[in-house]
Scaffold this motif. Structure first.
Motif, PDB file in Angstrom:
ATOM      1  N   LYS A 181       2.410   1.666  -3.310  1.00 42.01           N
ATOM      2  CA  LYS A 181       1.370   2.076  -4.258  1.00 42.01           C
ATOM      3  C   LYS A 181       1.100   3.577  -4.126  1.00 42.01           C
ATOM      4  O   LYS A 181       0.995   4.291  -5.142  1.00 42.01           O
ATOM      5  CB  LYS A 181       0.091   1.275  -3.995  1.00 42.01           C
ATOM      6  CG  LYS A 181      -1.010   1.539  -5.020  1.00 42.01           C
ATOM      7  CD  LYS A 181      -2.231   0.657  -4.734  1.00 42.01           C
ATOM      8  CE  LYS A 181      -3.341   0.944  -5.763  1.00 42.01           C
ATOM      9  NZ  LYS A 181      -4.534   0.122  -5.488  1.00 42.01           N
ATOM     10  N   ASP A 182       0.985   4.065  -2.875  1.00 39.61           N
ATOM     11  CA  ASP A 182       0.786   5.499  -2.645  1.00 39.61           C
ATOM     12  C   ASP A 182       1.944   6.302  -3.223  1.00 39.61           C
ATOM     13  O   ASP A 182       1.738   7.359  -3.837  1.00 39.61           O
ATOM     14  CB  ASP A 182       0.663   5.785  -1.147  1.00 39.61           C
ATOM     15  CG  ASP A 182      -0.622   5.223  -0.553  1.00 39.61           C
ATOM     16  OD1 ASP A 182      -1.555   4.943  -1.332  1.00 39.61           O
ATOM     17  OD2 ASP A 182      -0.680   5.069   0.681  1.00 39.61           O
ATOM     18  N   LYS A 192       0.828  -1.214   0.000  1.00 45.41           N
ATOM     19  CA  LYS A 192       0.000   0.000   0.000  1.00 45.41           C
ATOM     20  C   LYS A 192       0.860   1.261   0.000  1.00 45.41           C
ATOM     21  O   LYS A 192       0.567   2.226  -0.712  1.00 45.41           O
ATOM     22  CB  LYS A 192      -0.920  -0.005   1.220  1.00 45.41           C
ATOM     23  CG  LYS A 192      -2.017  -1.061   1.164  1.00 45.41           C
ATOM     24  CD  LYS A 192      -2.822  -1.080   2.455  1.00 45.41           C
ATOM     25  CE  LYS A 192      -3.875  -2.191   2.436  1.00 45.41           C
ATOM     26  NZ  LYS A 192      -4.609  -2.276   3.721  1.00 45.41           N
TER      27      LYS A 192
END
Length: 660
Positions: A508-509, A505
């Motif tokens: 991904k950010d 995550k």
């Protein structure tokens, strides 16, 4: 031993002091005090090493000690004026004279002169065991004409101090700062000189020492003690030395007792996971090293020593082997010389017999025989000379001068070799025994450590026997965590999965941010190109002459159409990308810059933390998994051996088939 001493005082008229007199006493020079019209001179057995440091804006005459301090006296009008500040500093006796001078100059230049003070320095070496420096400092600002107003800012270094009746500064934050700085300068100088001694400005109480500090004698008490007269300060130091010796003895006893208790705890802990046989191995090795408790470092250190001892045997054995061969060679040469001498003698006797029985009828035959014997003797003499020459080559290295000495040296060498070889053989045997004992203790300690670590991990209750020592050390770092929460492969696998999900995550950010940043950069580039093309197009439209050119010039018309196409192309692209105007673009870029400065570093830090956690937890997982797999493989091999054994027994019991 390097000592710390730094005291400060104010030279003041209220105490009946004179700056000129103080400078004369410290420098050992004859100075004239213009205020009192007196000559100030204090003879010294060893002339001090002096120098004056001035700021860049100071007039040249301030390098003149006599004029400098007379000008100080002139500018101070009050009868209680403060004339100068002075520091008395003990120099590290471990440094040579040049190093001491460089140290005090560096300290005075950086801490005082660069702030605007003039520093008059005198290094006293009357007593070789007490080298020290006096630094007299001016108290006023300088200009091209001389002294100006007193600088109150300098008081931050010296003021906030309470003076006792001797004028020494105490209990000052500023004083503490200067004391800290001096300790720092002195320790750096000692470090650069590769000297292990260090000094500290801290009191015995703040350093947690129970001993009492010695008091500084000062020159008066020092001279009295040197002449054999007892001073009050010297008596204080003697009493404190006696007290400190008692304290040191008590502290040494306390340390020994604490060390003994700690060793007993380590021994108990070391044996708590060992079998009786392993305890015997460890105790045997500890006894061998004359210690109550041993560690792997102790064993490794002793094993290294044993290897060095073993390595020393090889050159000794080679040396004896080489010398043995040399003695054998010389012995063989002497044997050959004696054999040749016998053969020469035999031929000479035959030659004499031939001369005694001359037959005139066989003269030719006799001459031929004589020549044959002479040639034989000549060849034998030549061979003998060669062997004797070879013997000469060994006389210096084997230390003999004749045959008798040689056999005496050979006998001594043989006895020496026998004794030394016997000793080496005994030492090798001892090394083998000790090495085996240490190896057994090493293996026992490692095995106990593996059991200790395994006891904290449920999956290793039975698989711990298959855990490597290196993996046990990795798992040991996380025992505290294992004590709080059962660390099983299932729990670890789940933790790794959660951490990897979080890491995915975060990455991904970070990727979304980078895509958005690249997108805005492209939009900015296209907006810039659009503005450029649009401005050029507007310029052409606003120029009447350009319109006429387009009617007659194909190239000009083509360029104009390309500009129109570019403007339309950039507008369409920006519209597709959601471009709402330059203000909106600048706003979004500002938001991106804010994220890049404030949020992205935090995300990157979190990513790094997650990666470290995953690496650590994966290491735990791999270590436990490797042990459990090894256990499974061992069980499978054992099951296979049992199966094969039972198959062989069944075949034997069935016997041969006789029905055929």
């Amino acid at each position: 031993m390097a000592i710390y001493h730094l005291s400060m005082q104010i030279i003041s008229r209220s105490k009946g002091q004179s700056a000129v007199a103080a400078a004369a006493y410290r420098s050992g020079e004859k100075l004239h005090d213009e205020r009192t019209n007196e000559q100030k001179f204090y003879a010294r057995h060893v002339q001090p090493e002096t120098m004056i440091l001035t700021p860049n804006n100071a007039p040249k005459w301030m390098k003149d000690r006599n004029r400098l301090w007379n000008e100080v006296e002139k500018v101070e009008k009050r009868k209680d004026s403060q004339l100068a500040r002075e520091l008395n500093i003990a120099l590290p006796i471990e440094l040579n004279h040049d190093q001491q001078k460089k140290l005090i100059l560096s300290f005075a230049q950086n801490e005082f002169v660069q702030k605007g003070m003039v520093a008059d320095i005198a290094i006293h070496r009357d007593d070789a065991n007490n080298p020290h420096a006096h630094i007299m400092l001016t108290m006023r600002n300088l200009d091209e004409n001389g002294f100006g107003k007193k600088n109150r800012d300098w008081n931050a270094d010296f003021a906030n101090a309470k003076e006792n009746n001797r004028g020494y500064v105490k209990n000052s934050e500023g004083c503490l700062s200067i004391r800290e700085q001096w300790a720092s300068y002195a320790n750096k100088a000692l470090e650069q000189a590769k000297i292990n001694e260090r000094i500290t400005h801290l009191s015995h109480e703040k350093r947690g020492l129970e001993t009492l500090p010695m008091v500084h004698l000062g020159h008066v008490a020092h001279d009295m003690e040197k002449k054999g007269k007892q001073s009050d300060r010297g008596q204080v130091n003697r009493e404190r030395q006696e007290y400190n010796q008692v304290v040191i003895d008590l502290q040494a006893y306390r340390r020994q007792k604490e060390a003994h208790v700690q060793k007993m705890k380590e021994k108990k802990k070391q044996f708590s996971f060992s079998t009786d046989v392993e305890k015997t191995y460890i105790q045997k090795a500890a006894s061998l090293l004359d210690q109550k408790v041993i560690s792997l470092d102790d064993i490794s250190r002793r094993q290294k020593e044993l290897r060095k001892m073993a390595d020393r045997h090889d050159p000794i054995e080679r040396h004896f082997h080489v010398q043995q061969q040399q003695f054998l060679n010389v012995n063989n040469y002497y044997d050959r010389v004696r054999a040749l001498e016998r053969e020469i003698k035999q031929n000479e006797e035959k030659l004499d017999e031939l001369k005694g029985s001359l037959n005139p009828f066989k003269l030719k035959e006799n001459n031929m025989m004589k020549r044959r014997y002479l040639d034989k003797i000549s060849d034998l003499d030549s061979n003998k000379a060669n062997y004797e020459s070879s013997i000469e080559e060994y006389k210096e290295s084997l230390r003999f001068s004749n045959e008798e000495e040689f056999y005496q040296r050979y006998q001594e060498f043989s006895q020496q070799k026998e004794n030394r070889m016997h000793q080496i053989k005994y030492e090798k045997q001892q090394i083998r025994v000790e090495t085996k004992t240490l190896s057994q203790a090493e293996e026992a300690i490692k095995t106990a450590k593996i059991r200790e670590v395994s006891s904290h991990y449920p999956d290793l209750k039975t698989a711990g026997n298959y855990l490597s020592y290196e993996n046990a050390l990795k798992l040991e770092k996380h025992i505290d965590m294992a004590k709080k929460t059962p660390v099983t492969l299932e729990v670890i696998e789940k933790a790794i999965k959660n951490q990897k999900d979080d890491l995915y995550k975060l990455r991904k950010d970070l990727k979304i941010f980078q895509i958005e940043k690249d997108h805005l950069d492209k939009m900015k580039s296209q907006v810039t190109n659009l503005e450029k093309s649009k401005n050029e197009l507007d310029k052409l439209n606003n120029n009447p002459g350009e319109a006429a050119k387009r009617l007659v010039s194909k190239k000009t018309r083509q360029h104009y159409e390309e500009l129109q196409h570019e403007v339309n192309h950039y507008r369409e692209n920006l519209k597709e990308k959601g471009y709402k105007g330059l203000d909106d673009l600048n706003k979004r870029q500002s938001e991106i810059r804010g994220l890049e400065q404030n949020v992205i570093p935090t995300i990157e830090k979190q990513i790094k933390t997650k990666e470290n956690i995953i690496g650590t937890v994966s290491g735990i997982f791999n270590a436990i998994q490797q042990a459990t797999r090894s256990e499974e493989q061992a069980q499978q091999r054992q099951h296979l051996r049992r199966f094969r054994s039972s198959s062989i027994n069944r075949n034997k019991n069935q016997g041969p088939d006789l029905s055929r």
